[in-house]
Scaffold this active site. Sequence first.
Site, short mmCIF file in Angstrom:
data_model
loop_
_atom_site.label_atom_id
_atom_site.label_comp_id
_atom_site.label_asym_id
_atom_site.label_seq_id
_atom_site.Cartn_x
_atom_site.Cartn_y
_atom_site.Cartn_z
N CYS A 15 0.84 -1.19 0.00
CA CYS A 15 0.00 0.00 0.00
C CYS A 15 0.87 1.24 0.00
O CYS A 15 2.08 1.18 0.14
CB CYS A 15 -0.92 0.01 1.22
N GLY A 19 -1.00 0.97 -4.99
CA GLY A 19 -2.32 0.47 -4.63
C GLY A 19 -3.37 0.90 -5.62
O GLY A 19 -3.51 2.10 -5.89
N ASN A 26 0.83 0.60 5.81
CA ASN A 26 1.53 -0.16 4.79
C ASN A 26 2.36 -1.22 5.49
O ASN A 26 3.26 -0.89 6.26
CB ASN A 26 2.42 0.77 3.96
N GLY A 27 2.06 -2.48 5.24
CA GLY A 27 2.79 -3.57 5.88
C GLY A 27 1.83 -4.66 6.31
O GLY A 27 0.70 -4.75 5.85
N CYS A 46 13.06 -3.77 3.20
CA CYS A 46 12.61 -4.68 2.13
C CYS A 46 13.40 -4.39 0.86
O CYS A 46 13.26 -3.33 0.25
CB CYS A 46 11.12 -4.48 1.89
N TYR A 60 11.46 -3.66 -7.29
CA TYR A 60 10.20 -3.61 -8.03
C TYR A 60 9.23 -2.51 -7.61
O TYR A 60 8.73 -1.76 -8.44
CB TYR A 60 9.48 -4.97 -7.93
N SER A 77 9.15 -2.50 -15.41
CA SER A 77 10.05 -2.68 -14.28
C SER A 77 11.42 -3.21 -14.68
O SER A 77 12.39 -3.06 -13.93
CB SER A 77 9.43 -3.62 -13.24
N ASP A 125 14.09 -8.98 -16.72
CA ASP A 125 12.91 -8.73 -15.90
C ASP A 125 13.35 -8.61 -14.44
O ASP A 125 14.48 -8.95 -14.08
CB ASP A 125 11.88 -9.85 -16.07
N CYS A 149 11.83 -13.68 1.30
CA CYS A 149 11.26 -14.32 0.11
C CYS A 149 12.33 -15.00 -0.75
O CYS A 149 12.00 -15.86 -1.57
CB CYS A 149 10.45 -13.32 -0.71
#
Length: 529
Positions: free
Chosen positions: A43, A70, A144-145, A281, A287, A328, A404, A495
Amino acid sequence: MPDGREPPNPTPGRAATHSEQTDATSTHAEPTGGVASGPTEKCGVVGVALDGRAAARPLYYSLYALQHRGQESAGIVTHDGFQQHSHVEMGLVGDAFDEDDLDSLAGAAGIGHVRYPTSGGVNTCCAQPFSVSFKSGSLGLSHNGNLVNADEIREELAELGHAFTSSGDTEVIAHELARNLLEADLVRAVKRTMNRIHGSYSLTIMHDETVLAVRDPQGNRPLCIGELADGYAVASESAAIDTLGGDLVRDVRPGELVVLNPDGSGFESYQLVDQETTAHCFFEHVYFARPDSIVDDTLVYEARRNLGRKLWAESGVETDVVLPVPDSGRSFASGYAEAANETTADGAPRSDDDGVEFAEGLMKNRYVGRTFIMPTQDERERAVRLKLNPIKSTIEGRSVTIIDDSIVRGTTSRQLVSLLRDAGAEEVHVRIGAPPIVAPCYMGIDMASRDELIAADRSVDEIRDEIEADSLGYLSIDAIADTLDASRLDLCLGCVSGEYPYDIDGEATDRDVQRPVIDGEGSPARADD
């Protein structure tokens, strides 16, 4: 970043009668089409305090600048010194507000929010800012989170009599803060709330006419402060400050509370929690953030170009042309191609007449939404060809490298390789400006479950075969840390490593961290008040 995800940390709502102690009531839209499983999506948040000028339009323009963060809903909460005003609607910013809506949002201070869509459905239950009225005033909160322990706090508060109207963890934060404000001043109430919630959060908060900004102790999500001609602003990205004609002051520090003066004359800072390490992050730079934003002291565009240069150094392949996957992949491809024109793939100096062409070989249909918000796999696959059209003269009869930012399910990458082969490419090589995504994100990124992640149980060679490319190369984790000038322990790499900076049930951690103990008795943590 193609494709979607299964929400990893649902926080189901639980209704209860209002507590006489807090007398807190939530005002929020009712869900349509079923209850969502929690705000696990990315967000954008913003807040402004101005010297007498209405805040609604600056907030509106800021949300436009953050629209990429968002696209499901947008909302603004303001306060005119007497009462709070709120407007929250589904859809893009331009669809959620009209002139009358903005005129109704009186006051020189306010906050705003844009929300990213959930996978498989769109509803209003978690649209923000979230508003709460209670004995000590009113609250609006944009988040946001994603919290790790929202379920535990929600259950405790529900037993104390708090009534919840949404399934989101933002409402949990709002109720927890409202409860603490009954027993403590603003700064102590925020600190007690931070001592209880665990996870990722960048918050803009409206407490009566005062705008606050709070960043979690690990600094996982971006948040910055800007100075305007007639006030101050806080926002997820500096691009929103630029849109208002302001100057970036600095990032909100991890664990910091920033309180904007209601008259726009300045701000106060309170370092409420200190941590030895951060957990920024890394995917913001890969991205999510706009290329023209400065996030944690780093211009995103330059970070992506430098990541592209690292990608060439680590896994460059000699081809006729380098193509970005728009949009991106463009910055990565620019840096990759620049490095490729300086050295060969084996590191030798490149001669002037032996260059590598950088070209736009895939044209984007900008009236098609992101493929990974399509609710079914079949729609996602068809949307790739609807979204991107190859330029045959750039591709036909040539060896091609496409760049990418990431591969999630692999569906989009396979479609892109097929698209280029159909356009006449002799070879198609794929290079990715991030490490393989092997685990889900619990901190707010819309990402697939482990069962859907192509890299969760496949080697790079197996993924190459799956997407039918001639070769495949990813960027290393060390290259990410080196480019961002950070140690691995100062980044959230969950991730791509499977180890997280927060205490998440069933997952490994990459540091010594524990979530707060929620004892069920409703006593806020008071240590170091």
